[in-house]
Design a protein around this motif. Structure first.
Motif, short mmCIF file in Angstrom:
data_model
loop_
_atom_site.label_atom_id
_atom_site.label_comp_id
_atom_site.label_asym_id
_atom_site.label_seq_id
_atom_site.Cartn_x
_atom_site.Cartn_y
_atom_site.Cartn_z
N TYR A 45 -28.41 128.80 2.25
CA TYR A 45 -27.48 129.02 1.13
C TYR A 45 -26.35 129.95 1.54
O TYR A 45 -25.20 129.77 1.15
CB TYR A 45 -28.23 129.59 -0.07
N LYS A 103 -21.78 126.09 0.40
CA LYS A 103 -20.43 125.95 -0.14
C LYS A 103 -20.08 124.47 -0.26
O LYS A 103 -20.64 123.63 0.42
CB LYS A 103 -19.41 126.66 0.75
N THR A 147 -12.53 125.42 -1.19
CA THR A 147 -13.92 125.76 -0.87
C THR A 147 -14.49 126.62 -1.99
O THR A 147 -13.91 127.66 -2.34
CB THR A 147 -14.01 126.51 0.46
N ARG A 163 -18.23 128.23 -3.78
CA ARG A 163 -19.65 128.54 -3.61
C ARG A 163 -20.45 127.85 -4.70
O ARG A 163 -20.20 128.04 -5.88
CB ARG A 163 -19.87 130.05 -3.67
N TYR A 175 -27.54 124.06 -5.63
CA TYR A 175 -27.80 123.98 -4.20
C TYR A 175 -29.23 123.49 -3.92
O TYR A 175 -29.45 122.65 -3.05
CB TYR A 175 -27.57 125.35 -3.57
#
Length: 339
Positions: free
Chosen positions: A145, A150, A200, A202, A208
């Motif tokens: 992660y 990302k 970009t 997160r 995720y």
């Protein structure tokens, strides 16, 4: 629209209940006779895991039906969806990951543990393995992660000047789609390749985890599914190659049947000895290993008996049975070649 929303909620609840009870039926119908009225926690894990797996598949049509609540809206944000599908997707996939990496291993370690140990010791031993697994998974998830958690979005940067609302649109053509005399990057069709930018961001940790679980599941499914698809036609072809070539004589049948009966008696003695150990309460790891060995030998014995019956058909329609056996193996060969 209110009736549609209410119907969708009712259908979702009813389907979940039906899935749960159907999996209970599968467990009760296909469980081993020796497992009745015991091992309730592993059974609950099995039912819950099967239910989550089925619900994760049924989430797709539920999501499509949920979108029908906004079919008259200009954009999705203009209405309230019936079901919070994003939250439900996250919950289902995270629960699935927790089951795979923590709950199911704990149930396996607990159920397969040494029966001579107390419940507390078995729970402690299972928790030790699960904690070790959790530490490894936590390190892997955390490191990945931090490194690759990302998301990159490729976008095109467009810009234009501003002006009052025109009364005529004759000034705008395909060659001059922008406002003003100078050419601006306002048309995605006419914009140059240099206008592409990369954003970009997160990703959130739940998203995720869902993405990682999806990728791992897809890769494993591709591997095992591909192996299964390849092995199925090969198995059919090898089954044809190993088919009985001709009917054996009666003396050969008696000889083979005698050997199989001796093997069956040996397996019966071994099974009786295991039953005595079970009644005495000594169901340790060695006992489970011996049970699996006997079950494996029993399956091989059943296959040998079936092969012997194919090589020596009996009864009034023995010739017809042999002809159907040959046709069956030819069909396997054709399916294996075509598959």
């Amino acid at each position: 629209m209110g009736d549609f929303n209410l119907a969708l909620v009712i259908v979702a609840i009813v389907v979940c209940i039906l899935v749960f009870f159907f999996n209970i039926y599968l467990l009760v119908n296909y469980q081993h006779p020796d497992d009745k009225n015991q091992a309730y926690f592993p059974k609950f894990v099995v039912v819950f895991g099967l239910s989550i797996a089925a619900i994760s598949i049924l989430m797709l049509p539920a999501d499509v039906a949920n979108r029908q609540a906004c079919r008259h809206s200009l954009y999705n944000g203009a209405c309230n969806l019936t079901l919070p599908m994003k939250t439900l997707w996250l919950v289902v996939y995270i629960v699935d990951a927790v089951l795979v990496f923590f709950v199911i291993p704990f149930a396996m370690f607990y159920y397969e543990g040494d029966q001579d140990k107390s419940i507390g010791k078995r729970i402690k031993s299972s928790l030790m393995w699960v904690v070790a697994t959790a530490i490894v998974c936590g390190l892997v998830l955390g490191i990945l992660y931090g490194v690759v958690g990302k998301v990159d979005f490729t976008v095109r940067h467009l810009s234009s000047a501003a002006t009052a609302f025109p009364s005529s649109w004759t000034d705008y053509t395909s060659n001059q789609p922008c406002i003003g005399s100078s050419f601006h990057q306002c048309s995605a069709y006419a914009a140059s390749a240099s206008s592409e930018k990369t954003w970009t961001m997160r990703a959130t940790f739940p998203e995720y985890v869902v993405a990682l679980a999806t990728i791992v599941g897809s890769v494993l499914f591709s591997i095992f599914g591909g192996v299964g698809i390849v092995c199925l036609p090969l198995g059919l072809i090898f089954s044809f190659i190993r088919r009985p070539k001709a009917v054996i004589t009666r003396s050969q049948y008696i000889k083979e049947a005698t050997e199989l009966s001796k093997k069956a008696k040996e397996l019966k003695k071994a099974a009786d000895a295991l039953h005595q150990e079970e009644r005495s309460g000594s169901k340790g790891r060695k006992w489970r290993k011996n049970v699996k060995s006997v079950e494996k030998e029993l399956l091989l014995l059943e296959e040998d008996v079936k092969a012997l019956e194919e090589m020596y058909p009996q009864g009034e329609k023995a010739e017809t049975t042999w002809a159907l056996t040959i046709i069956g193996y030819l069909a396997k060969l054709i399916l294996g070649v075509l598959g």
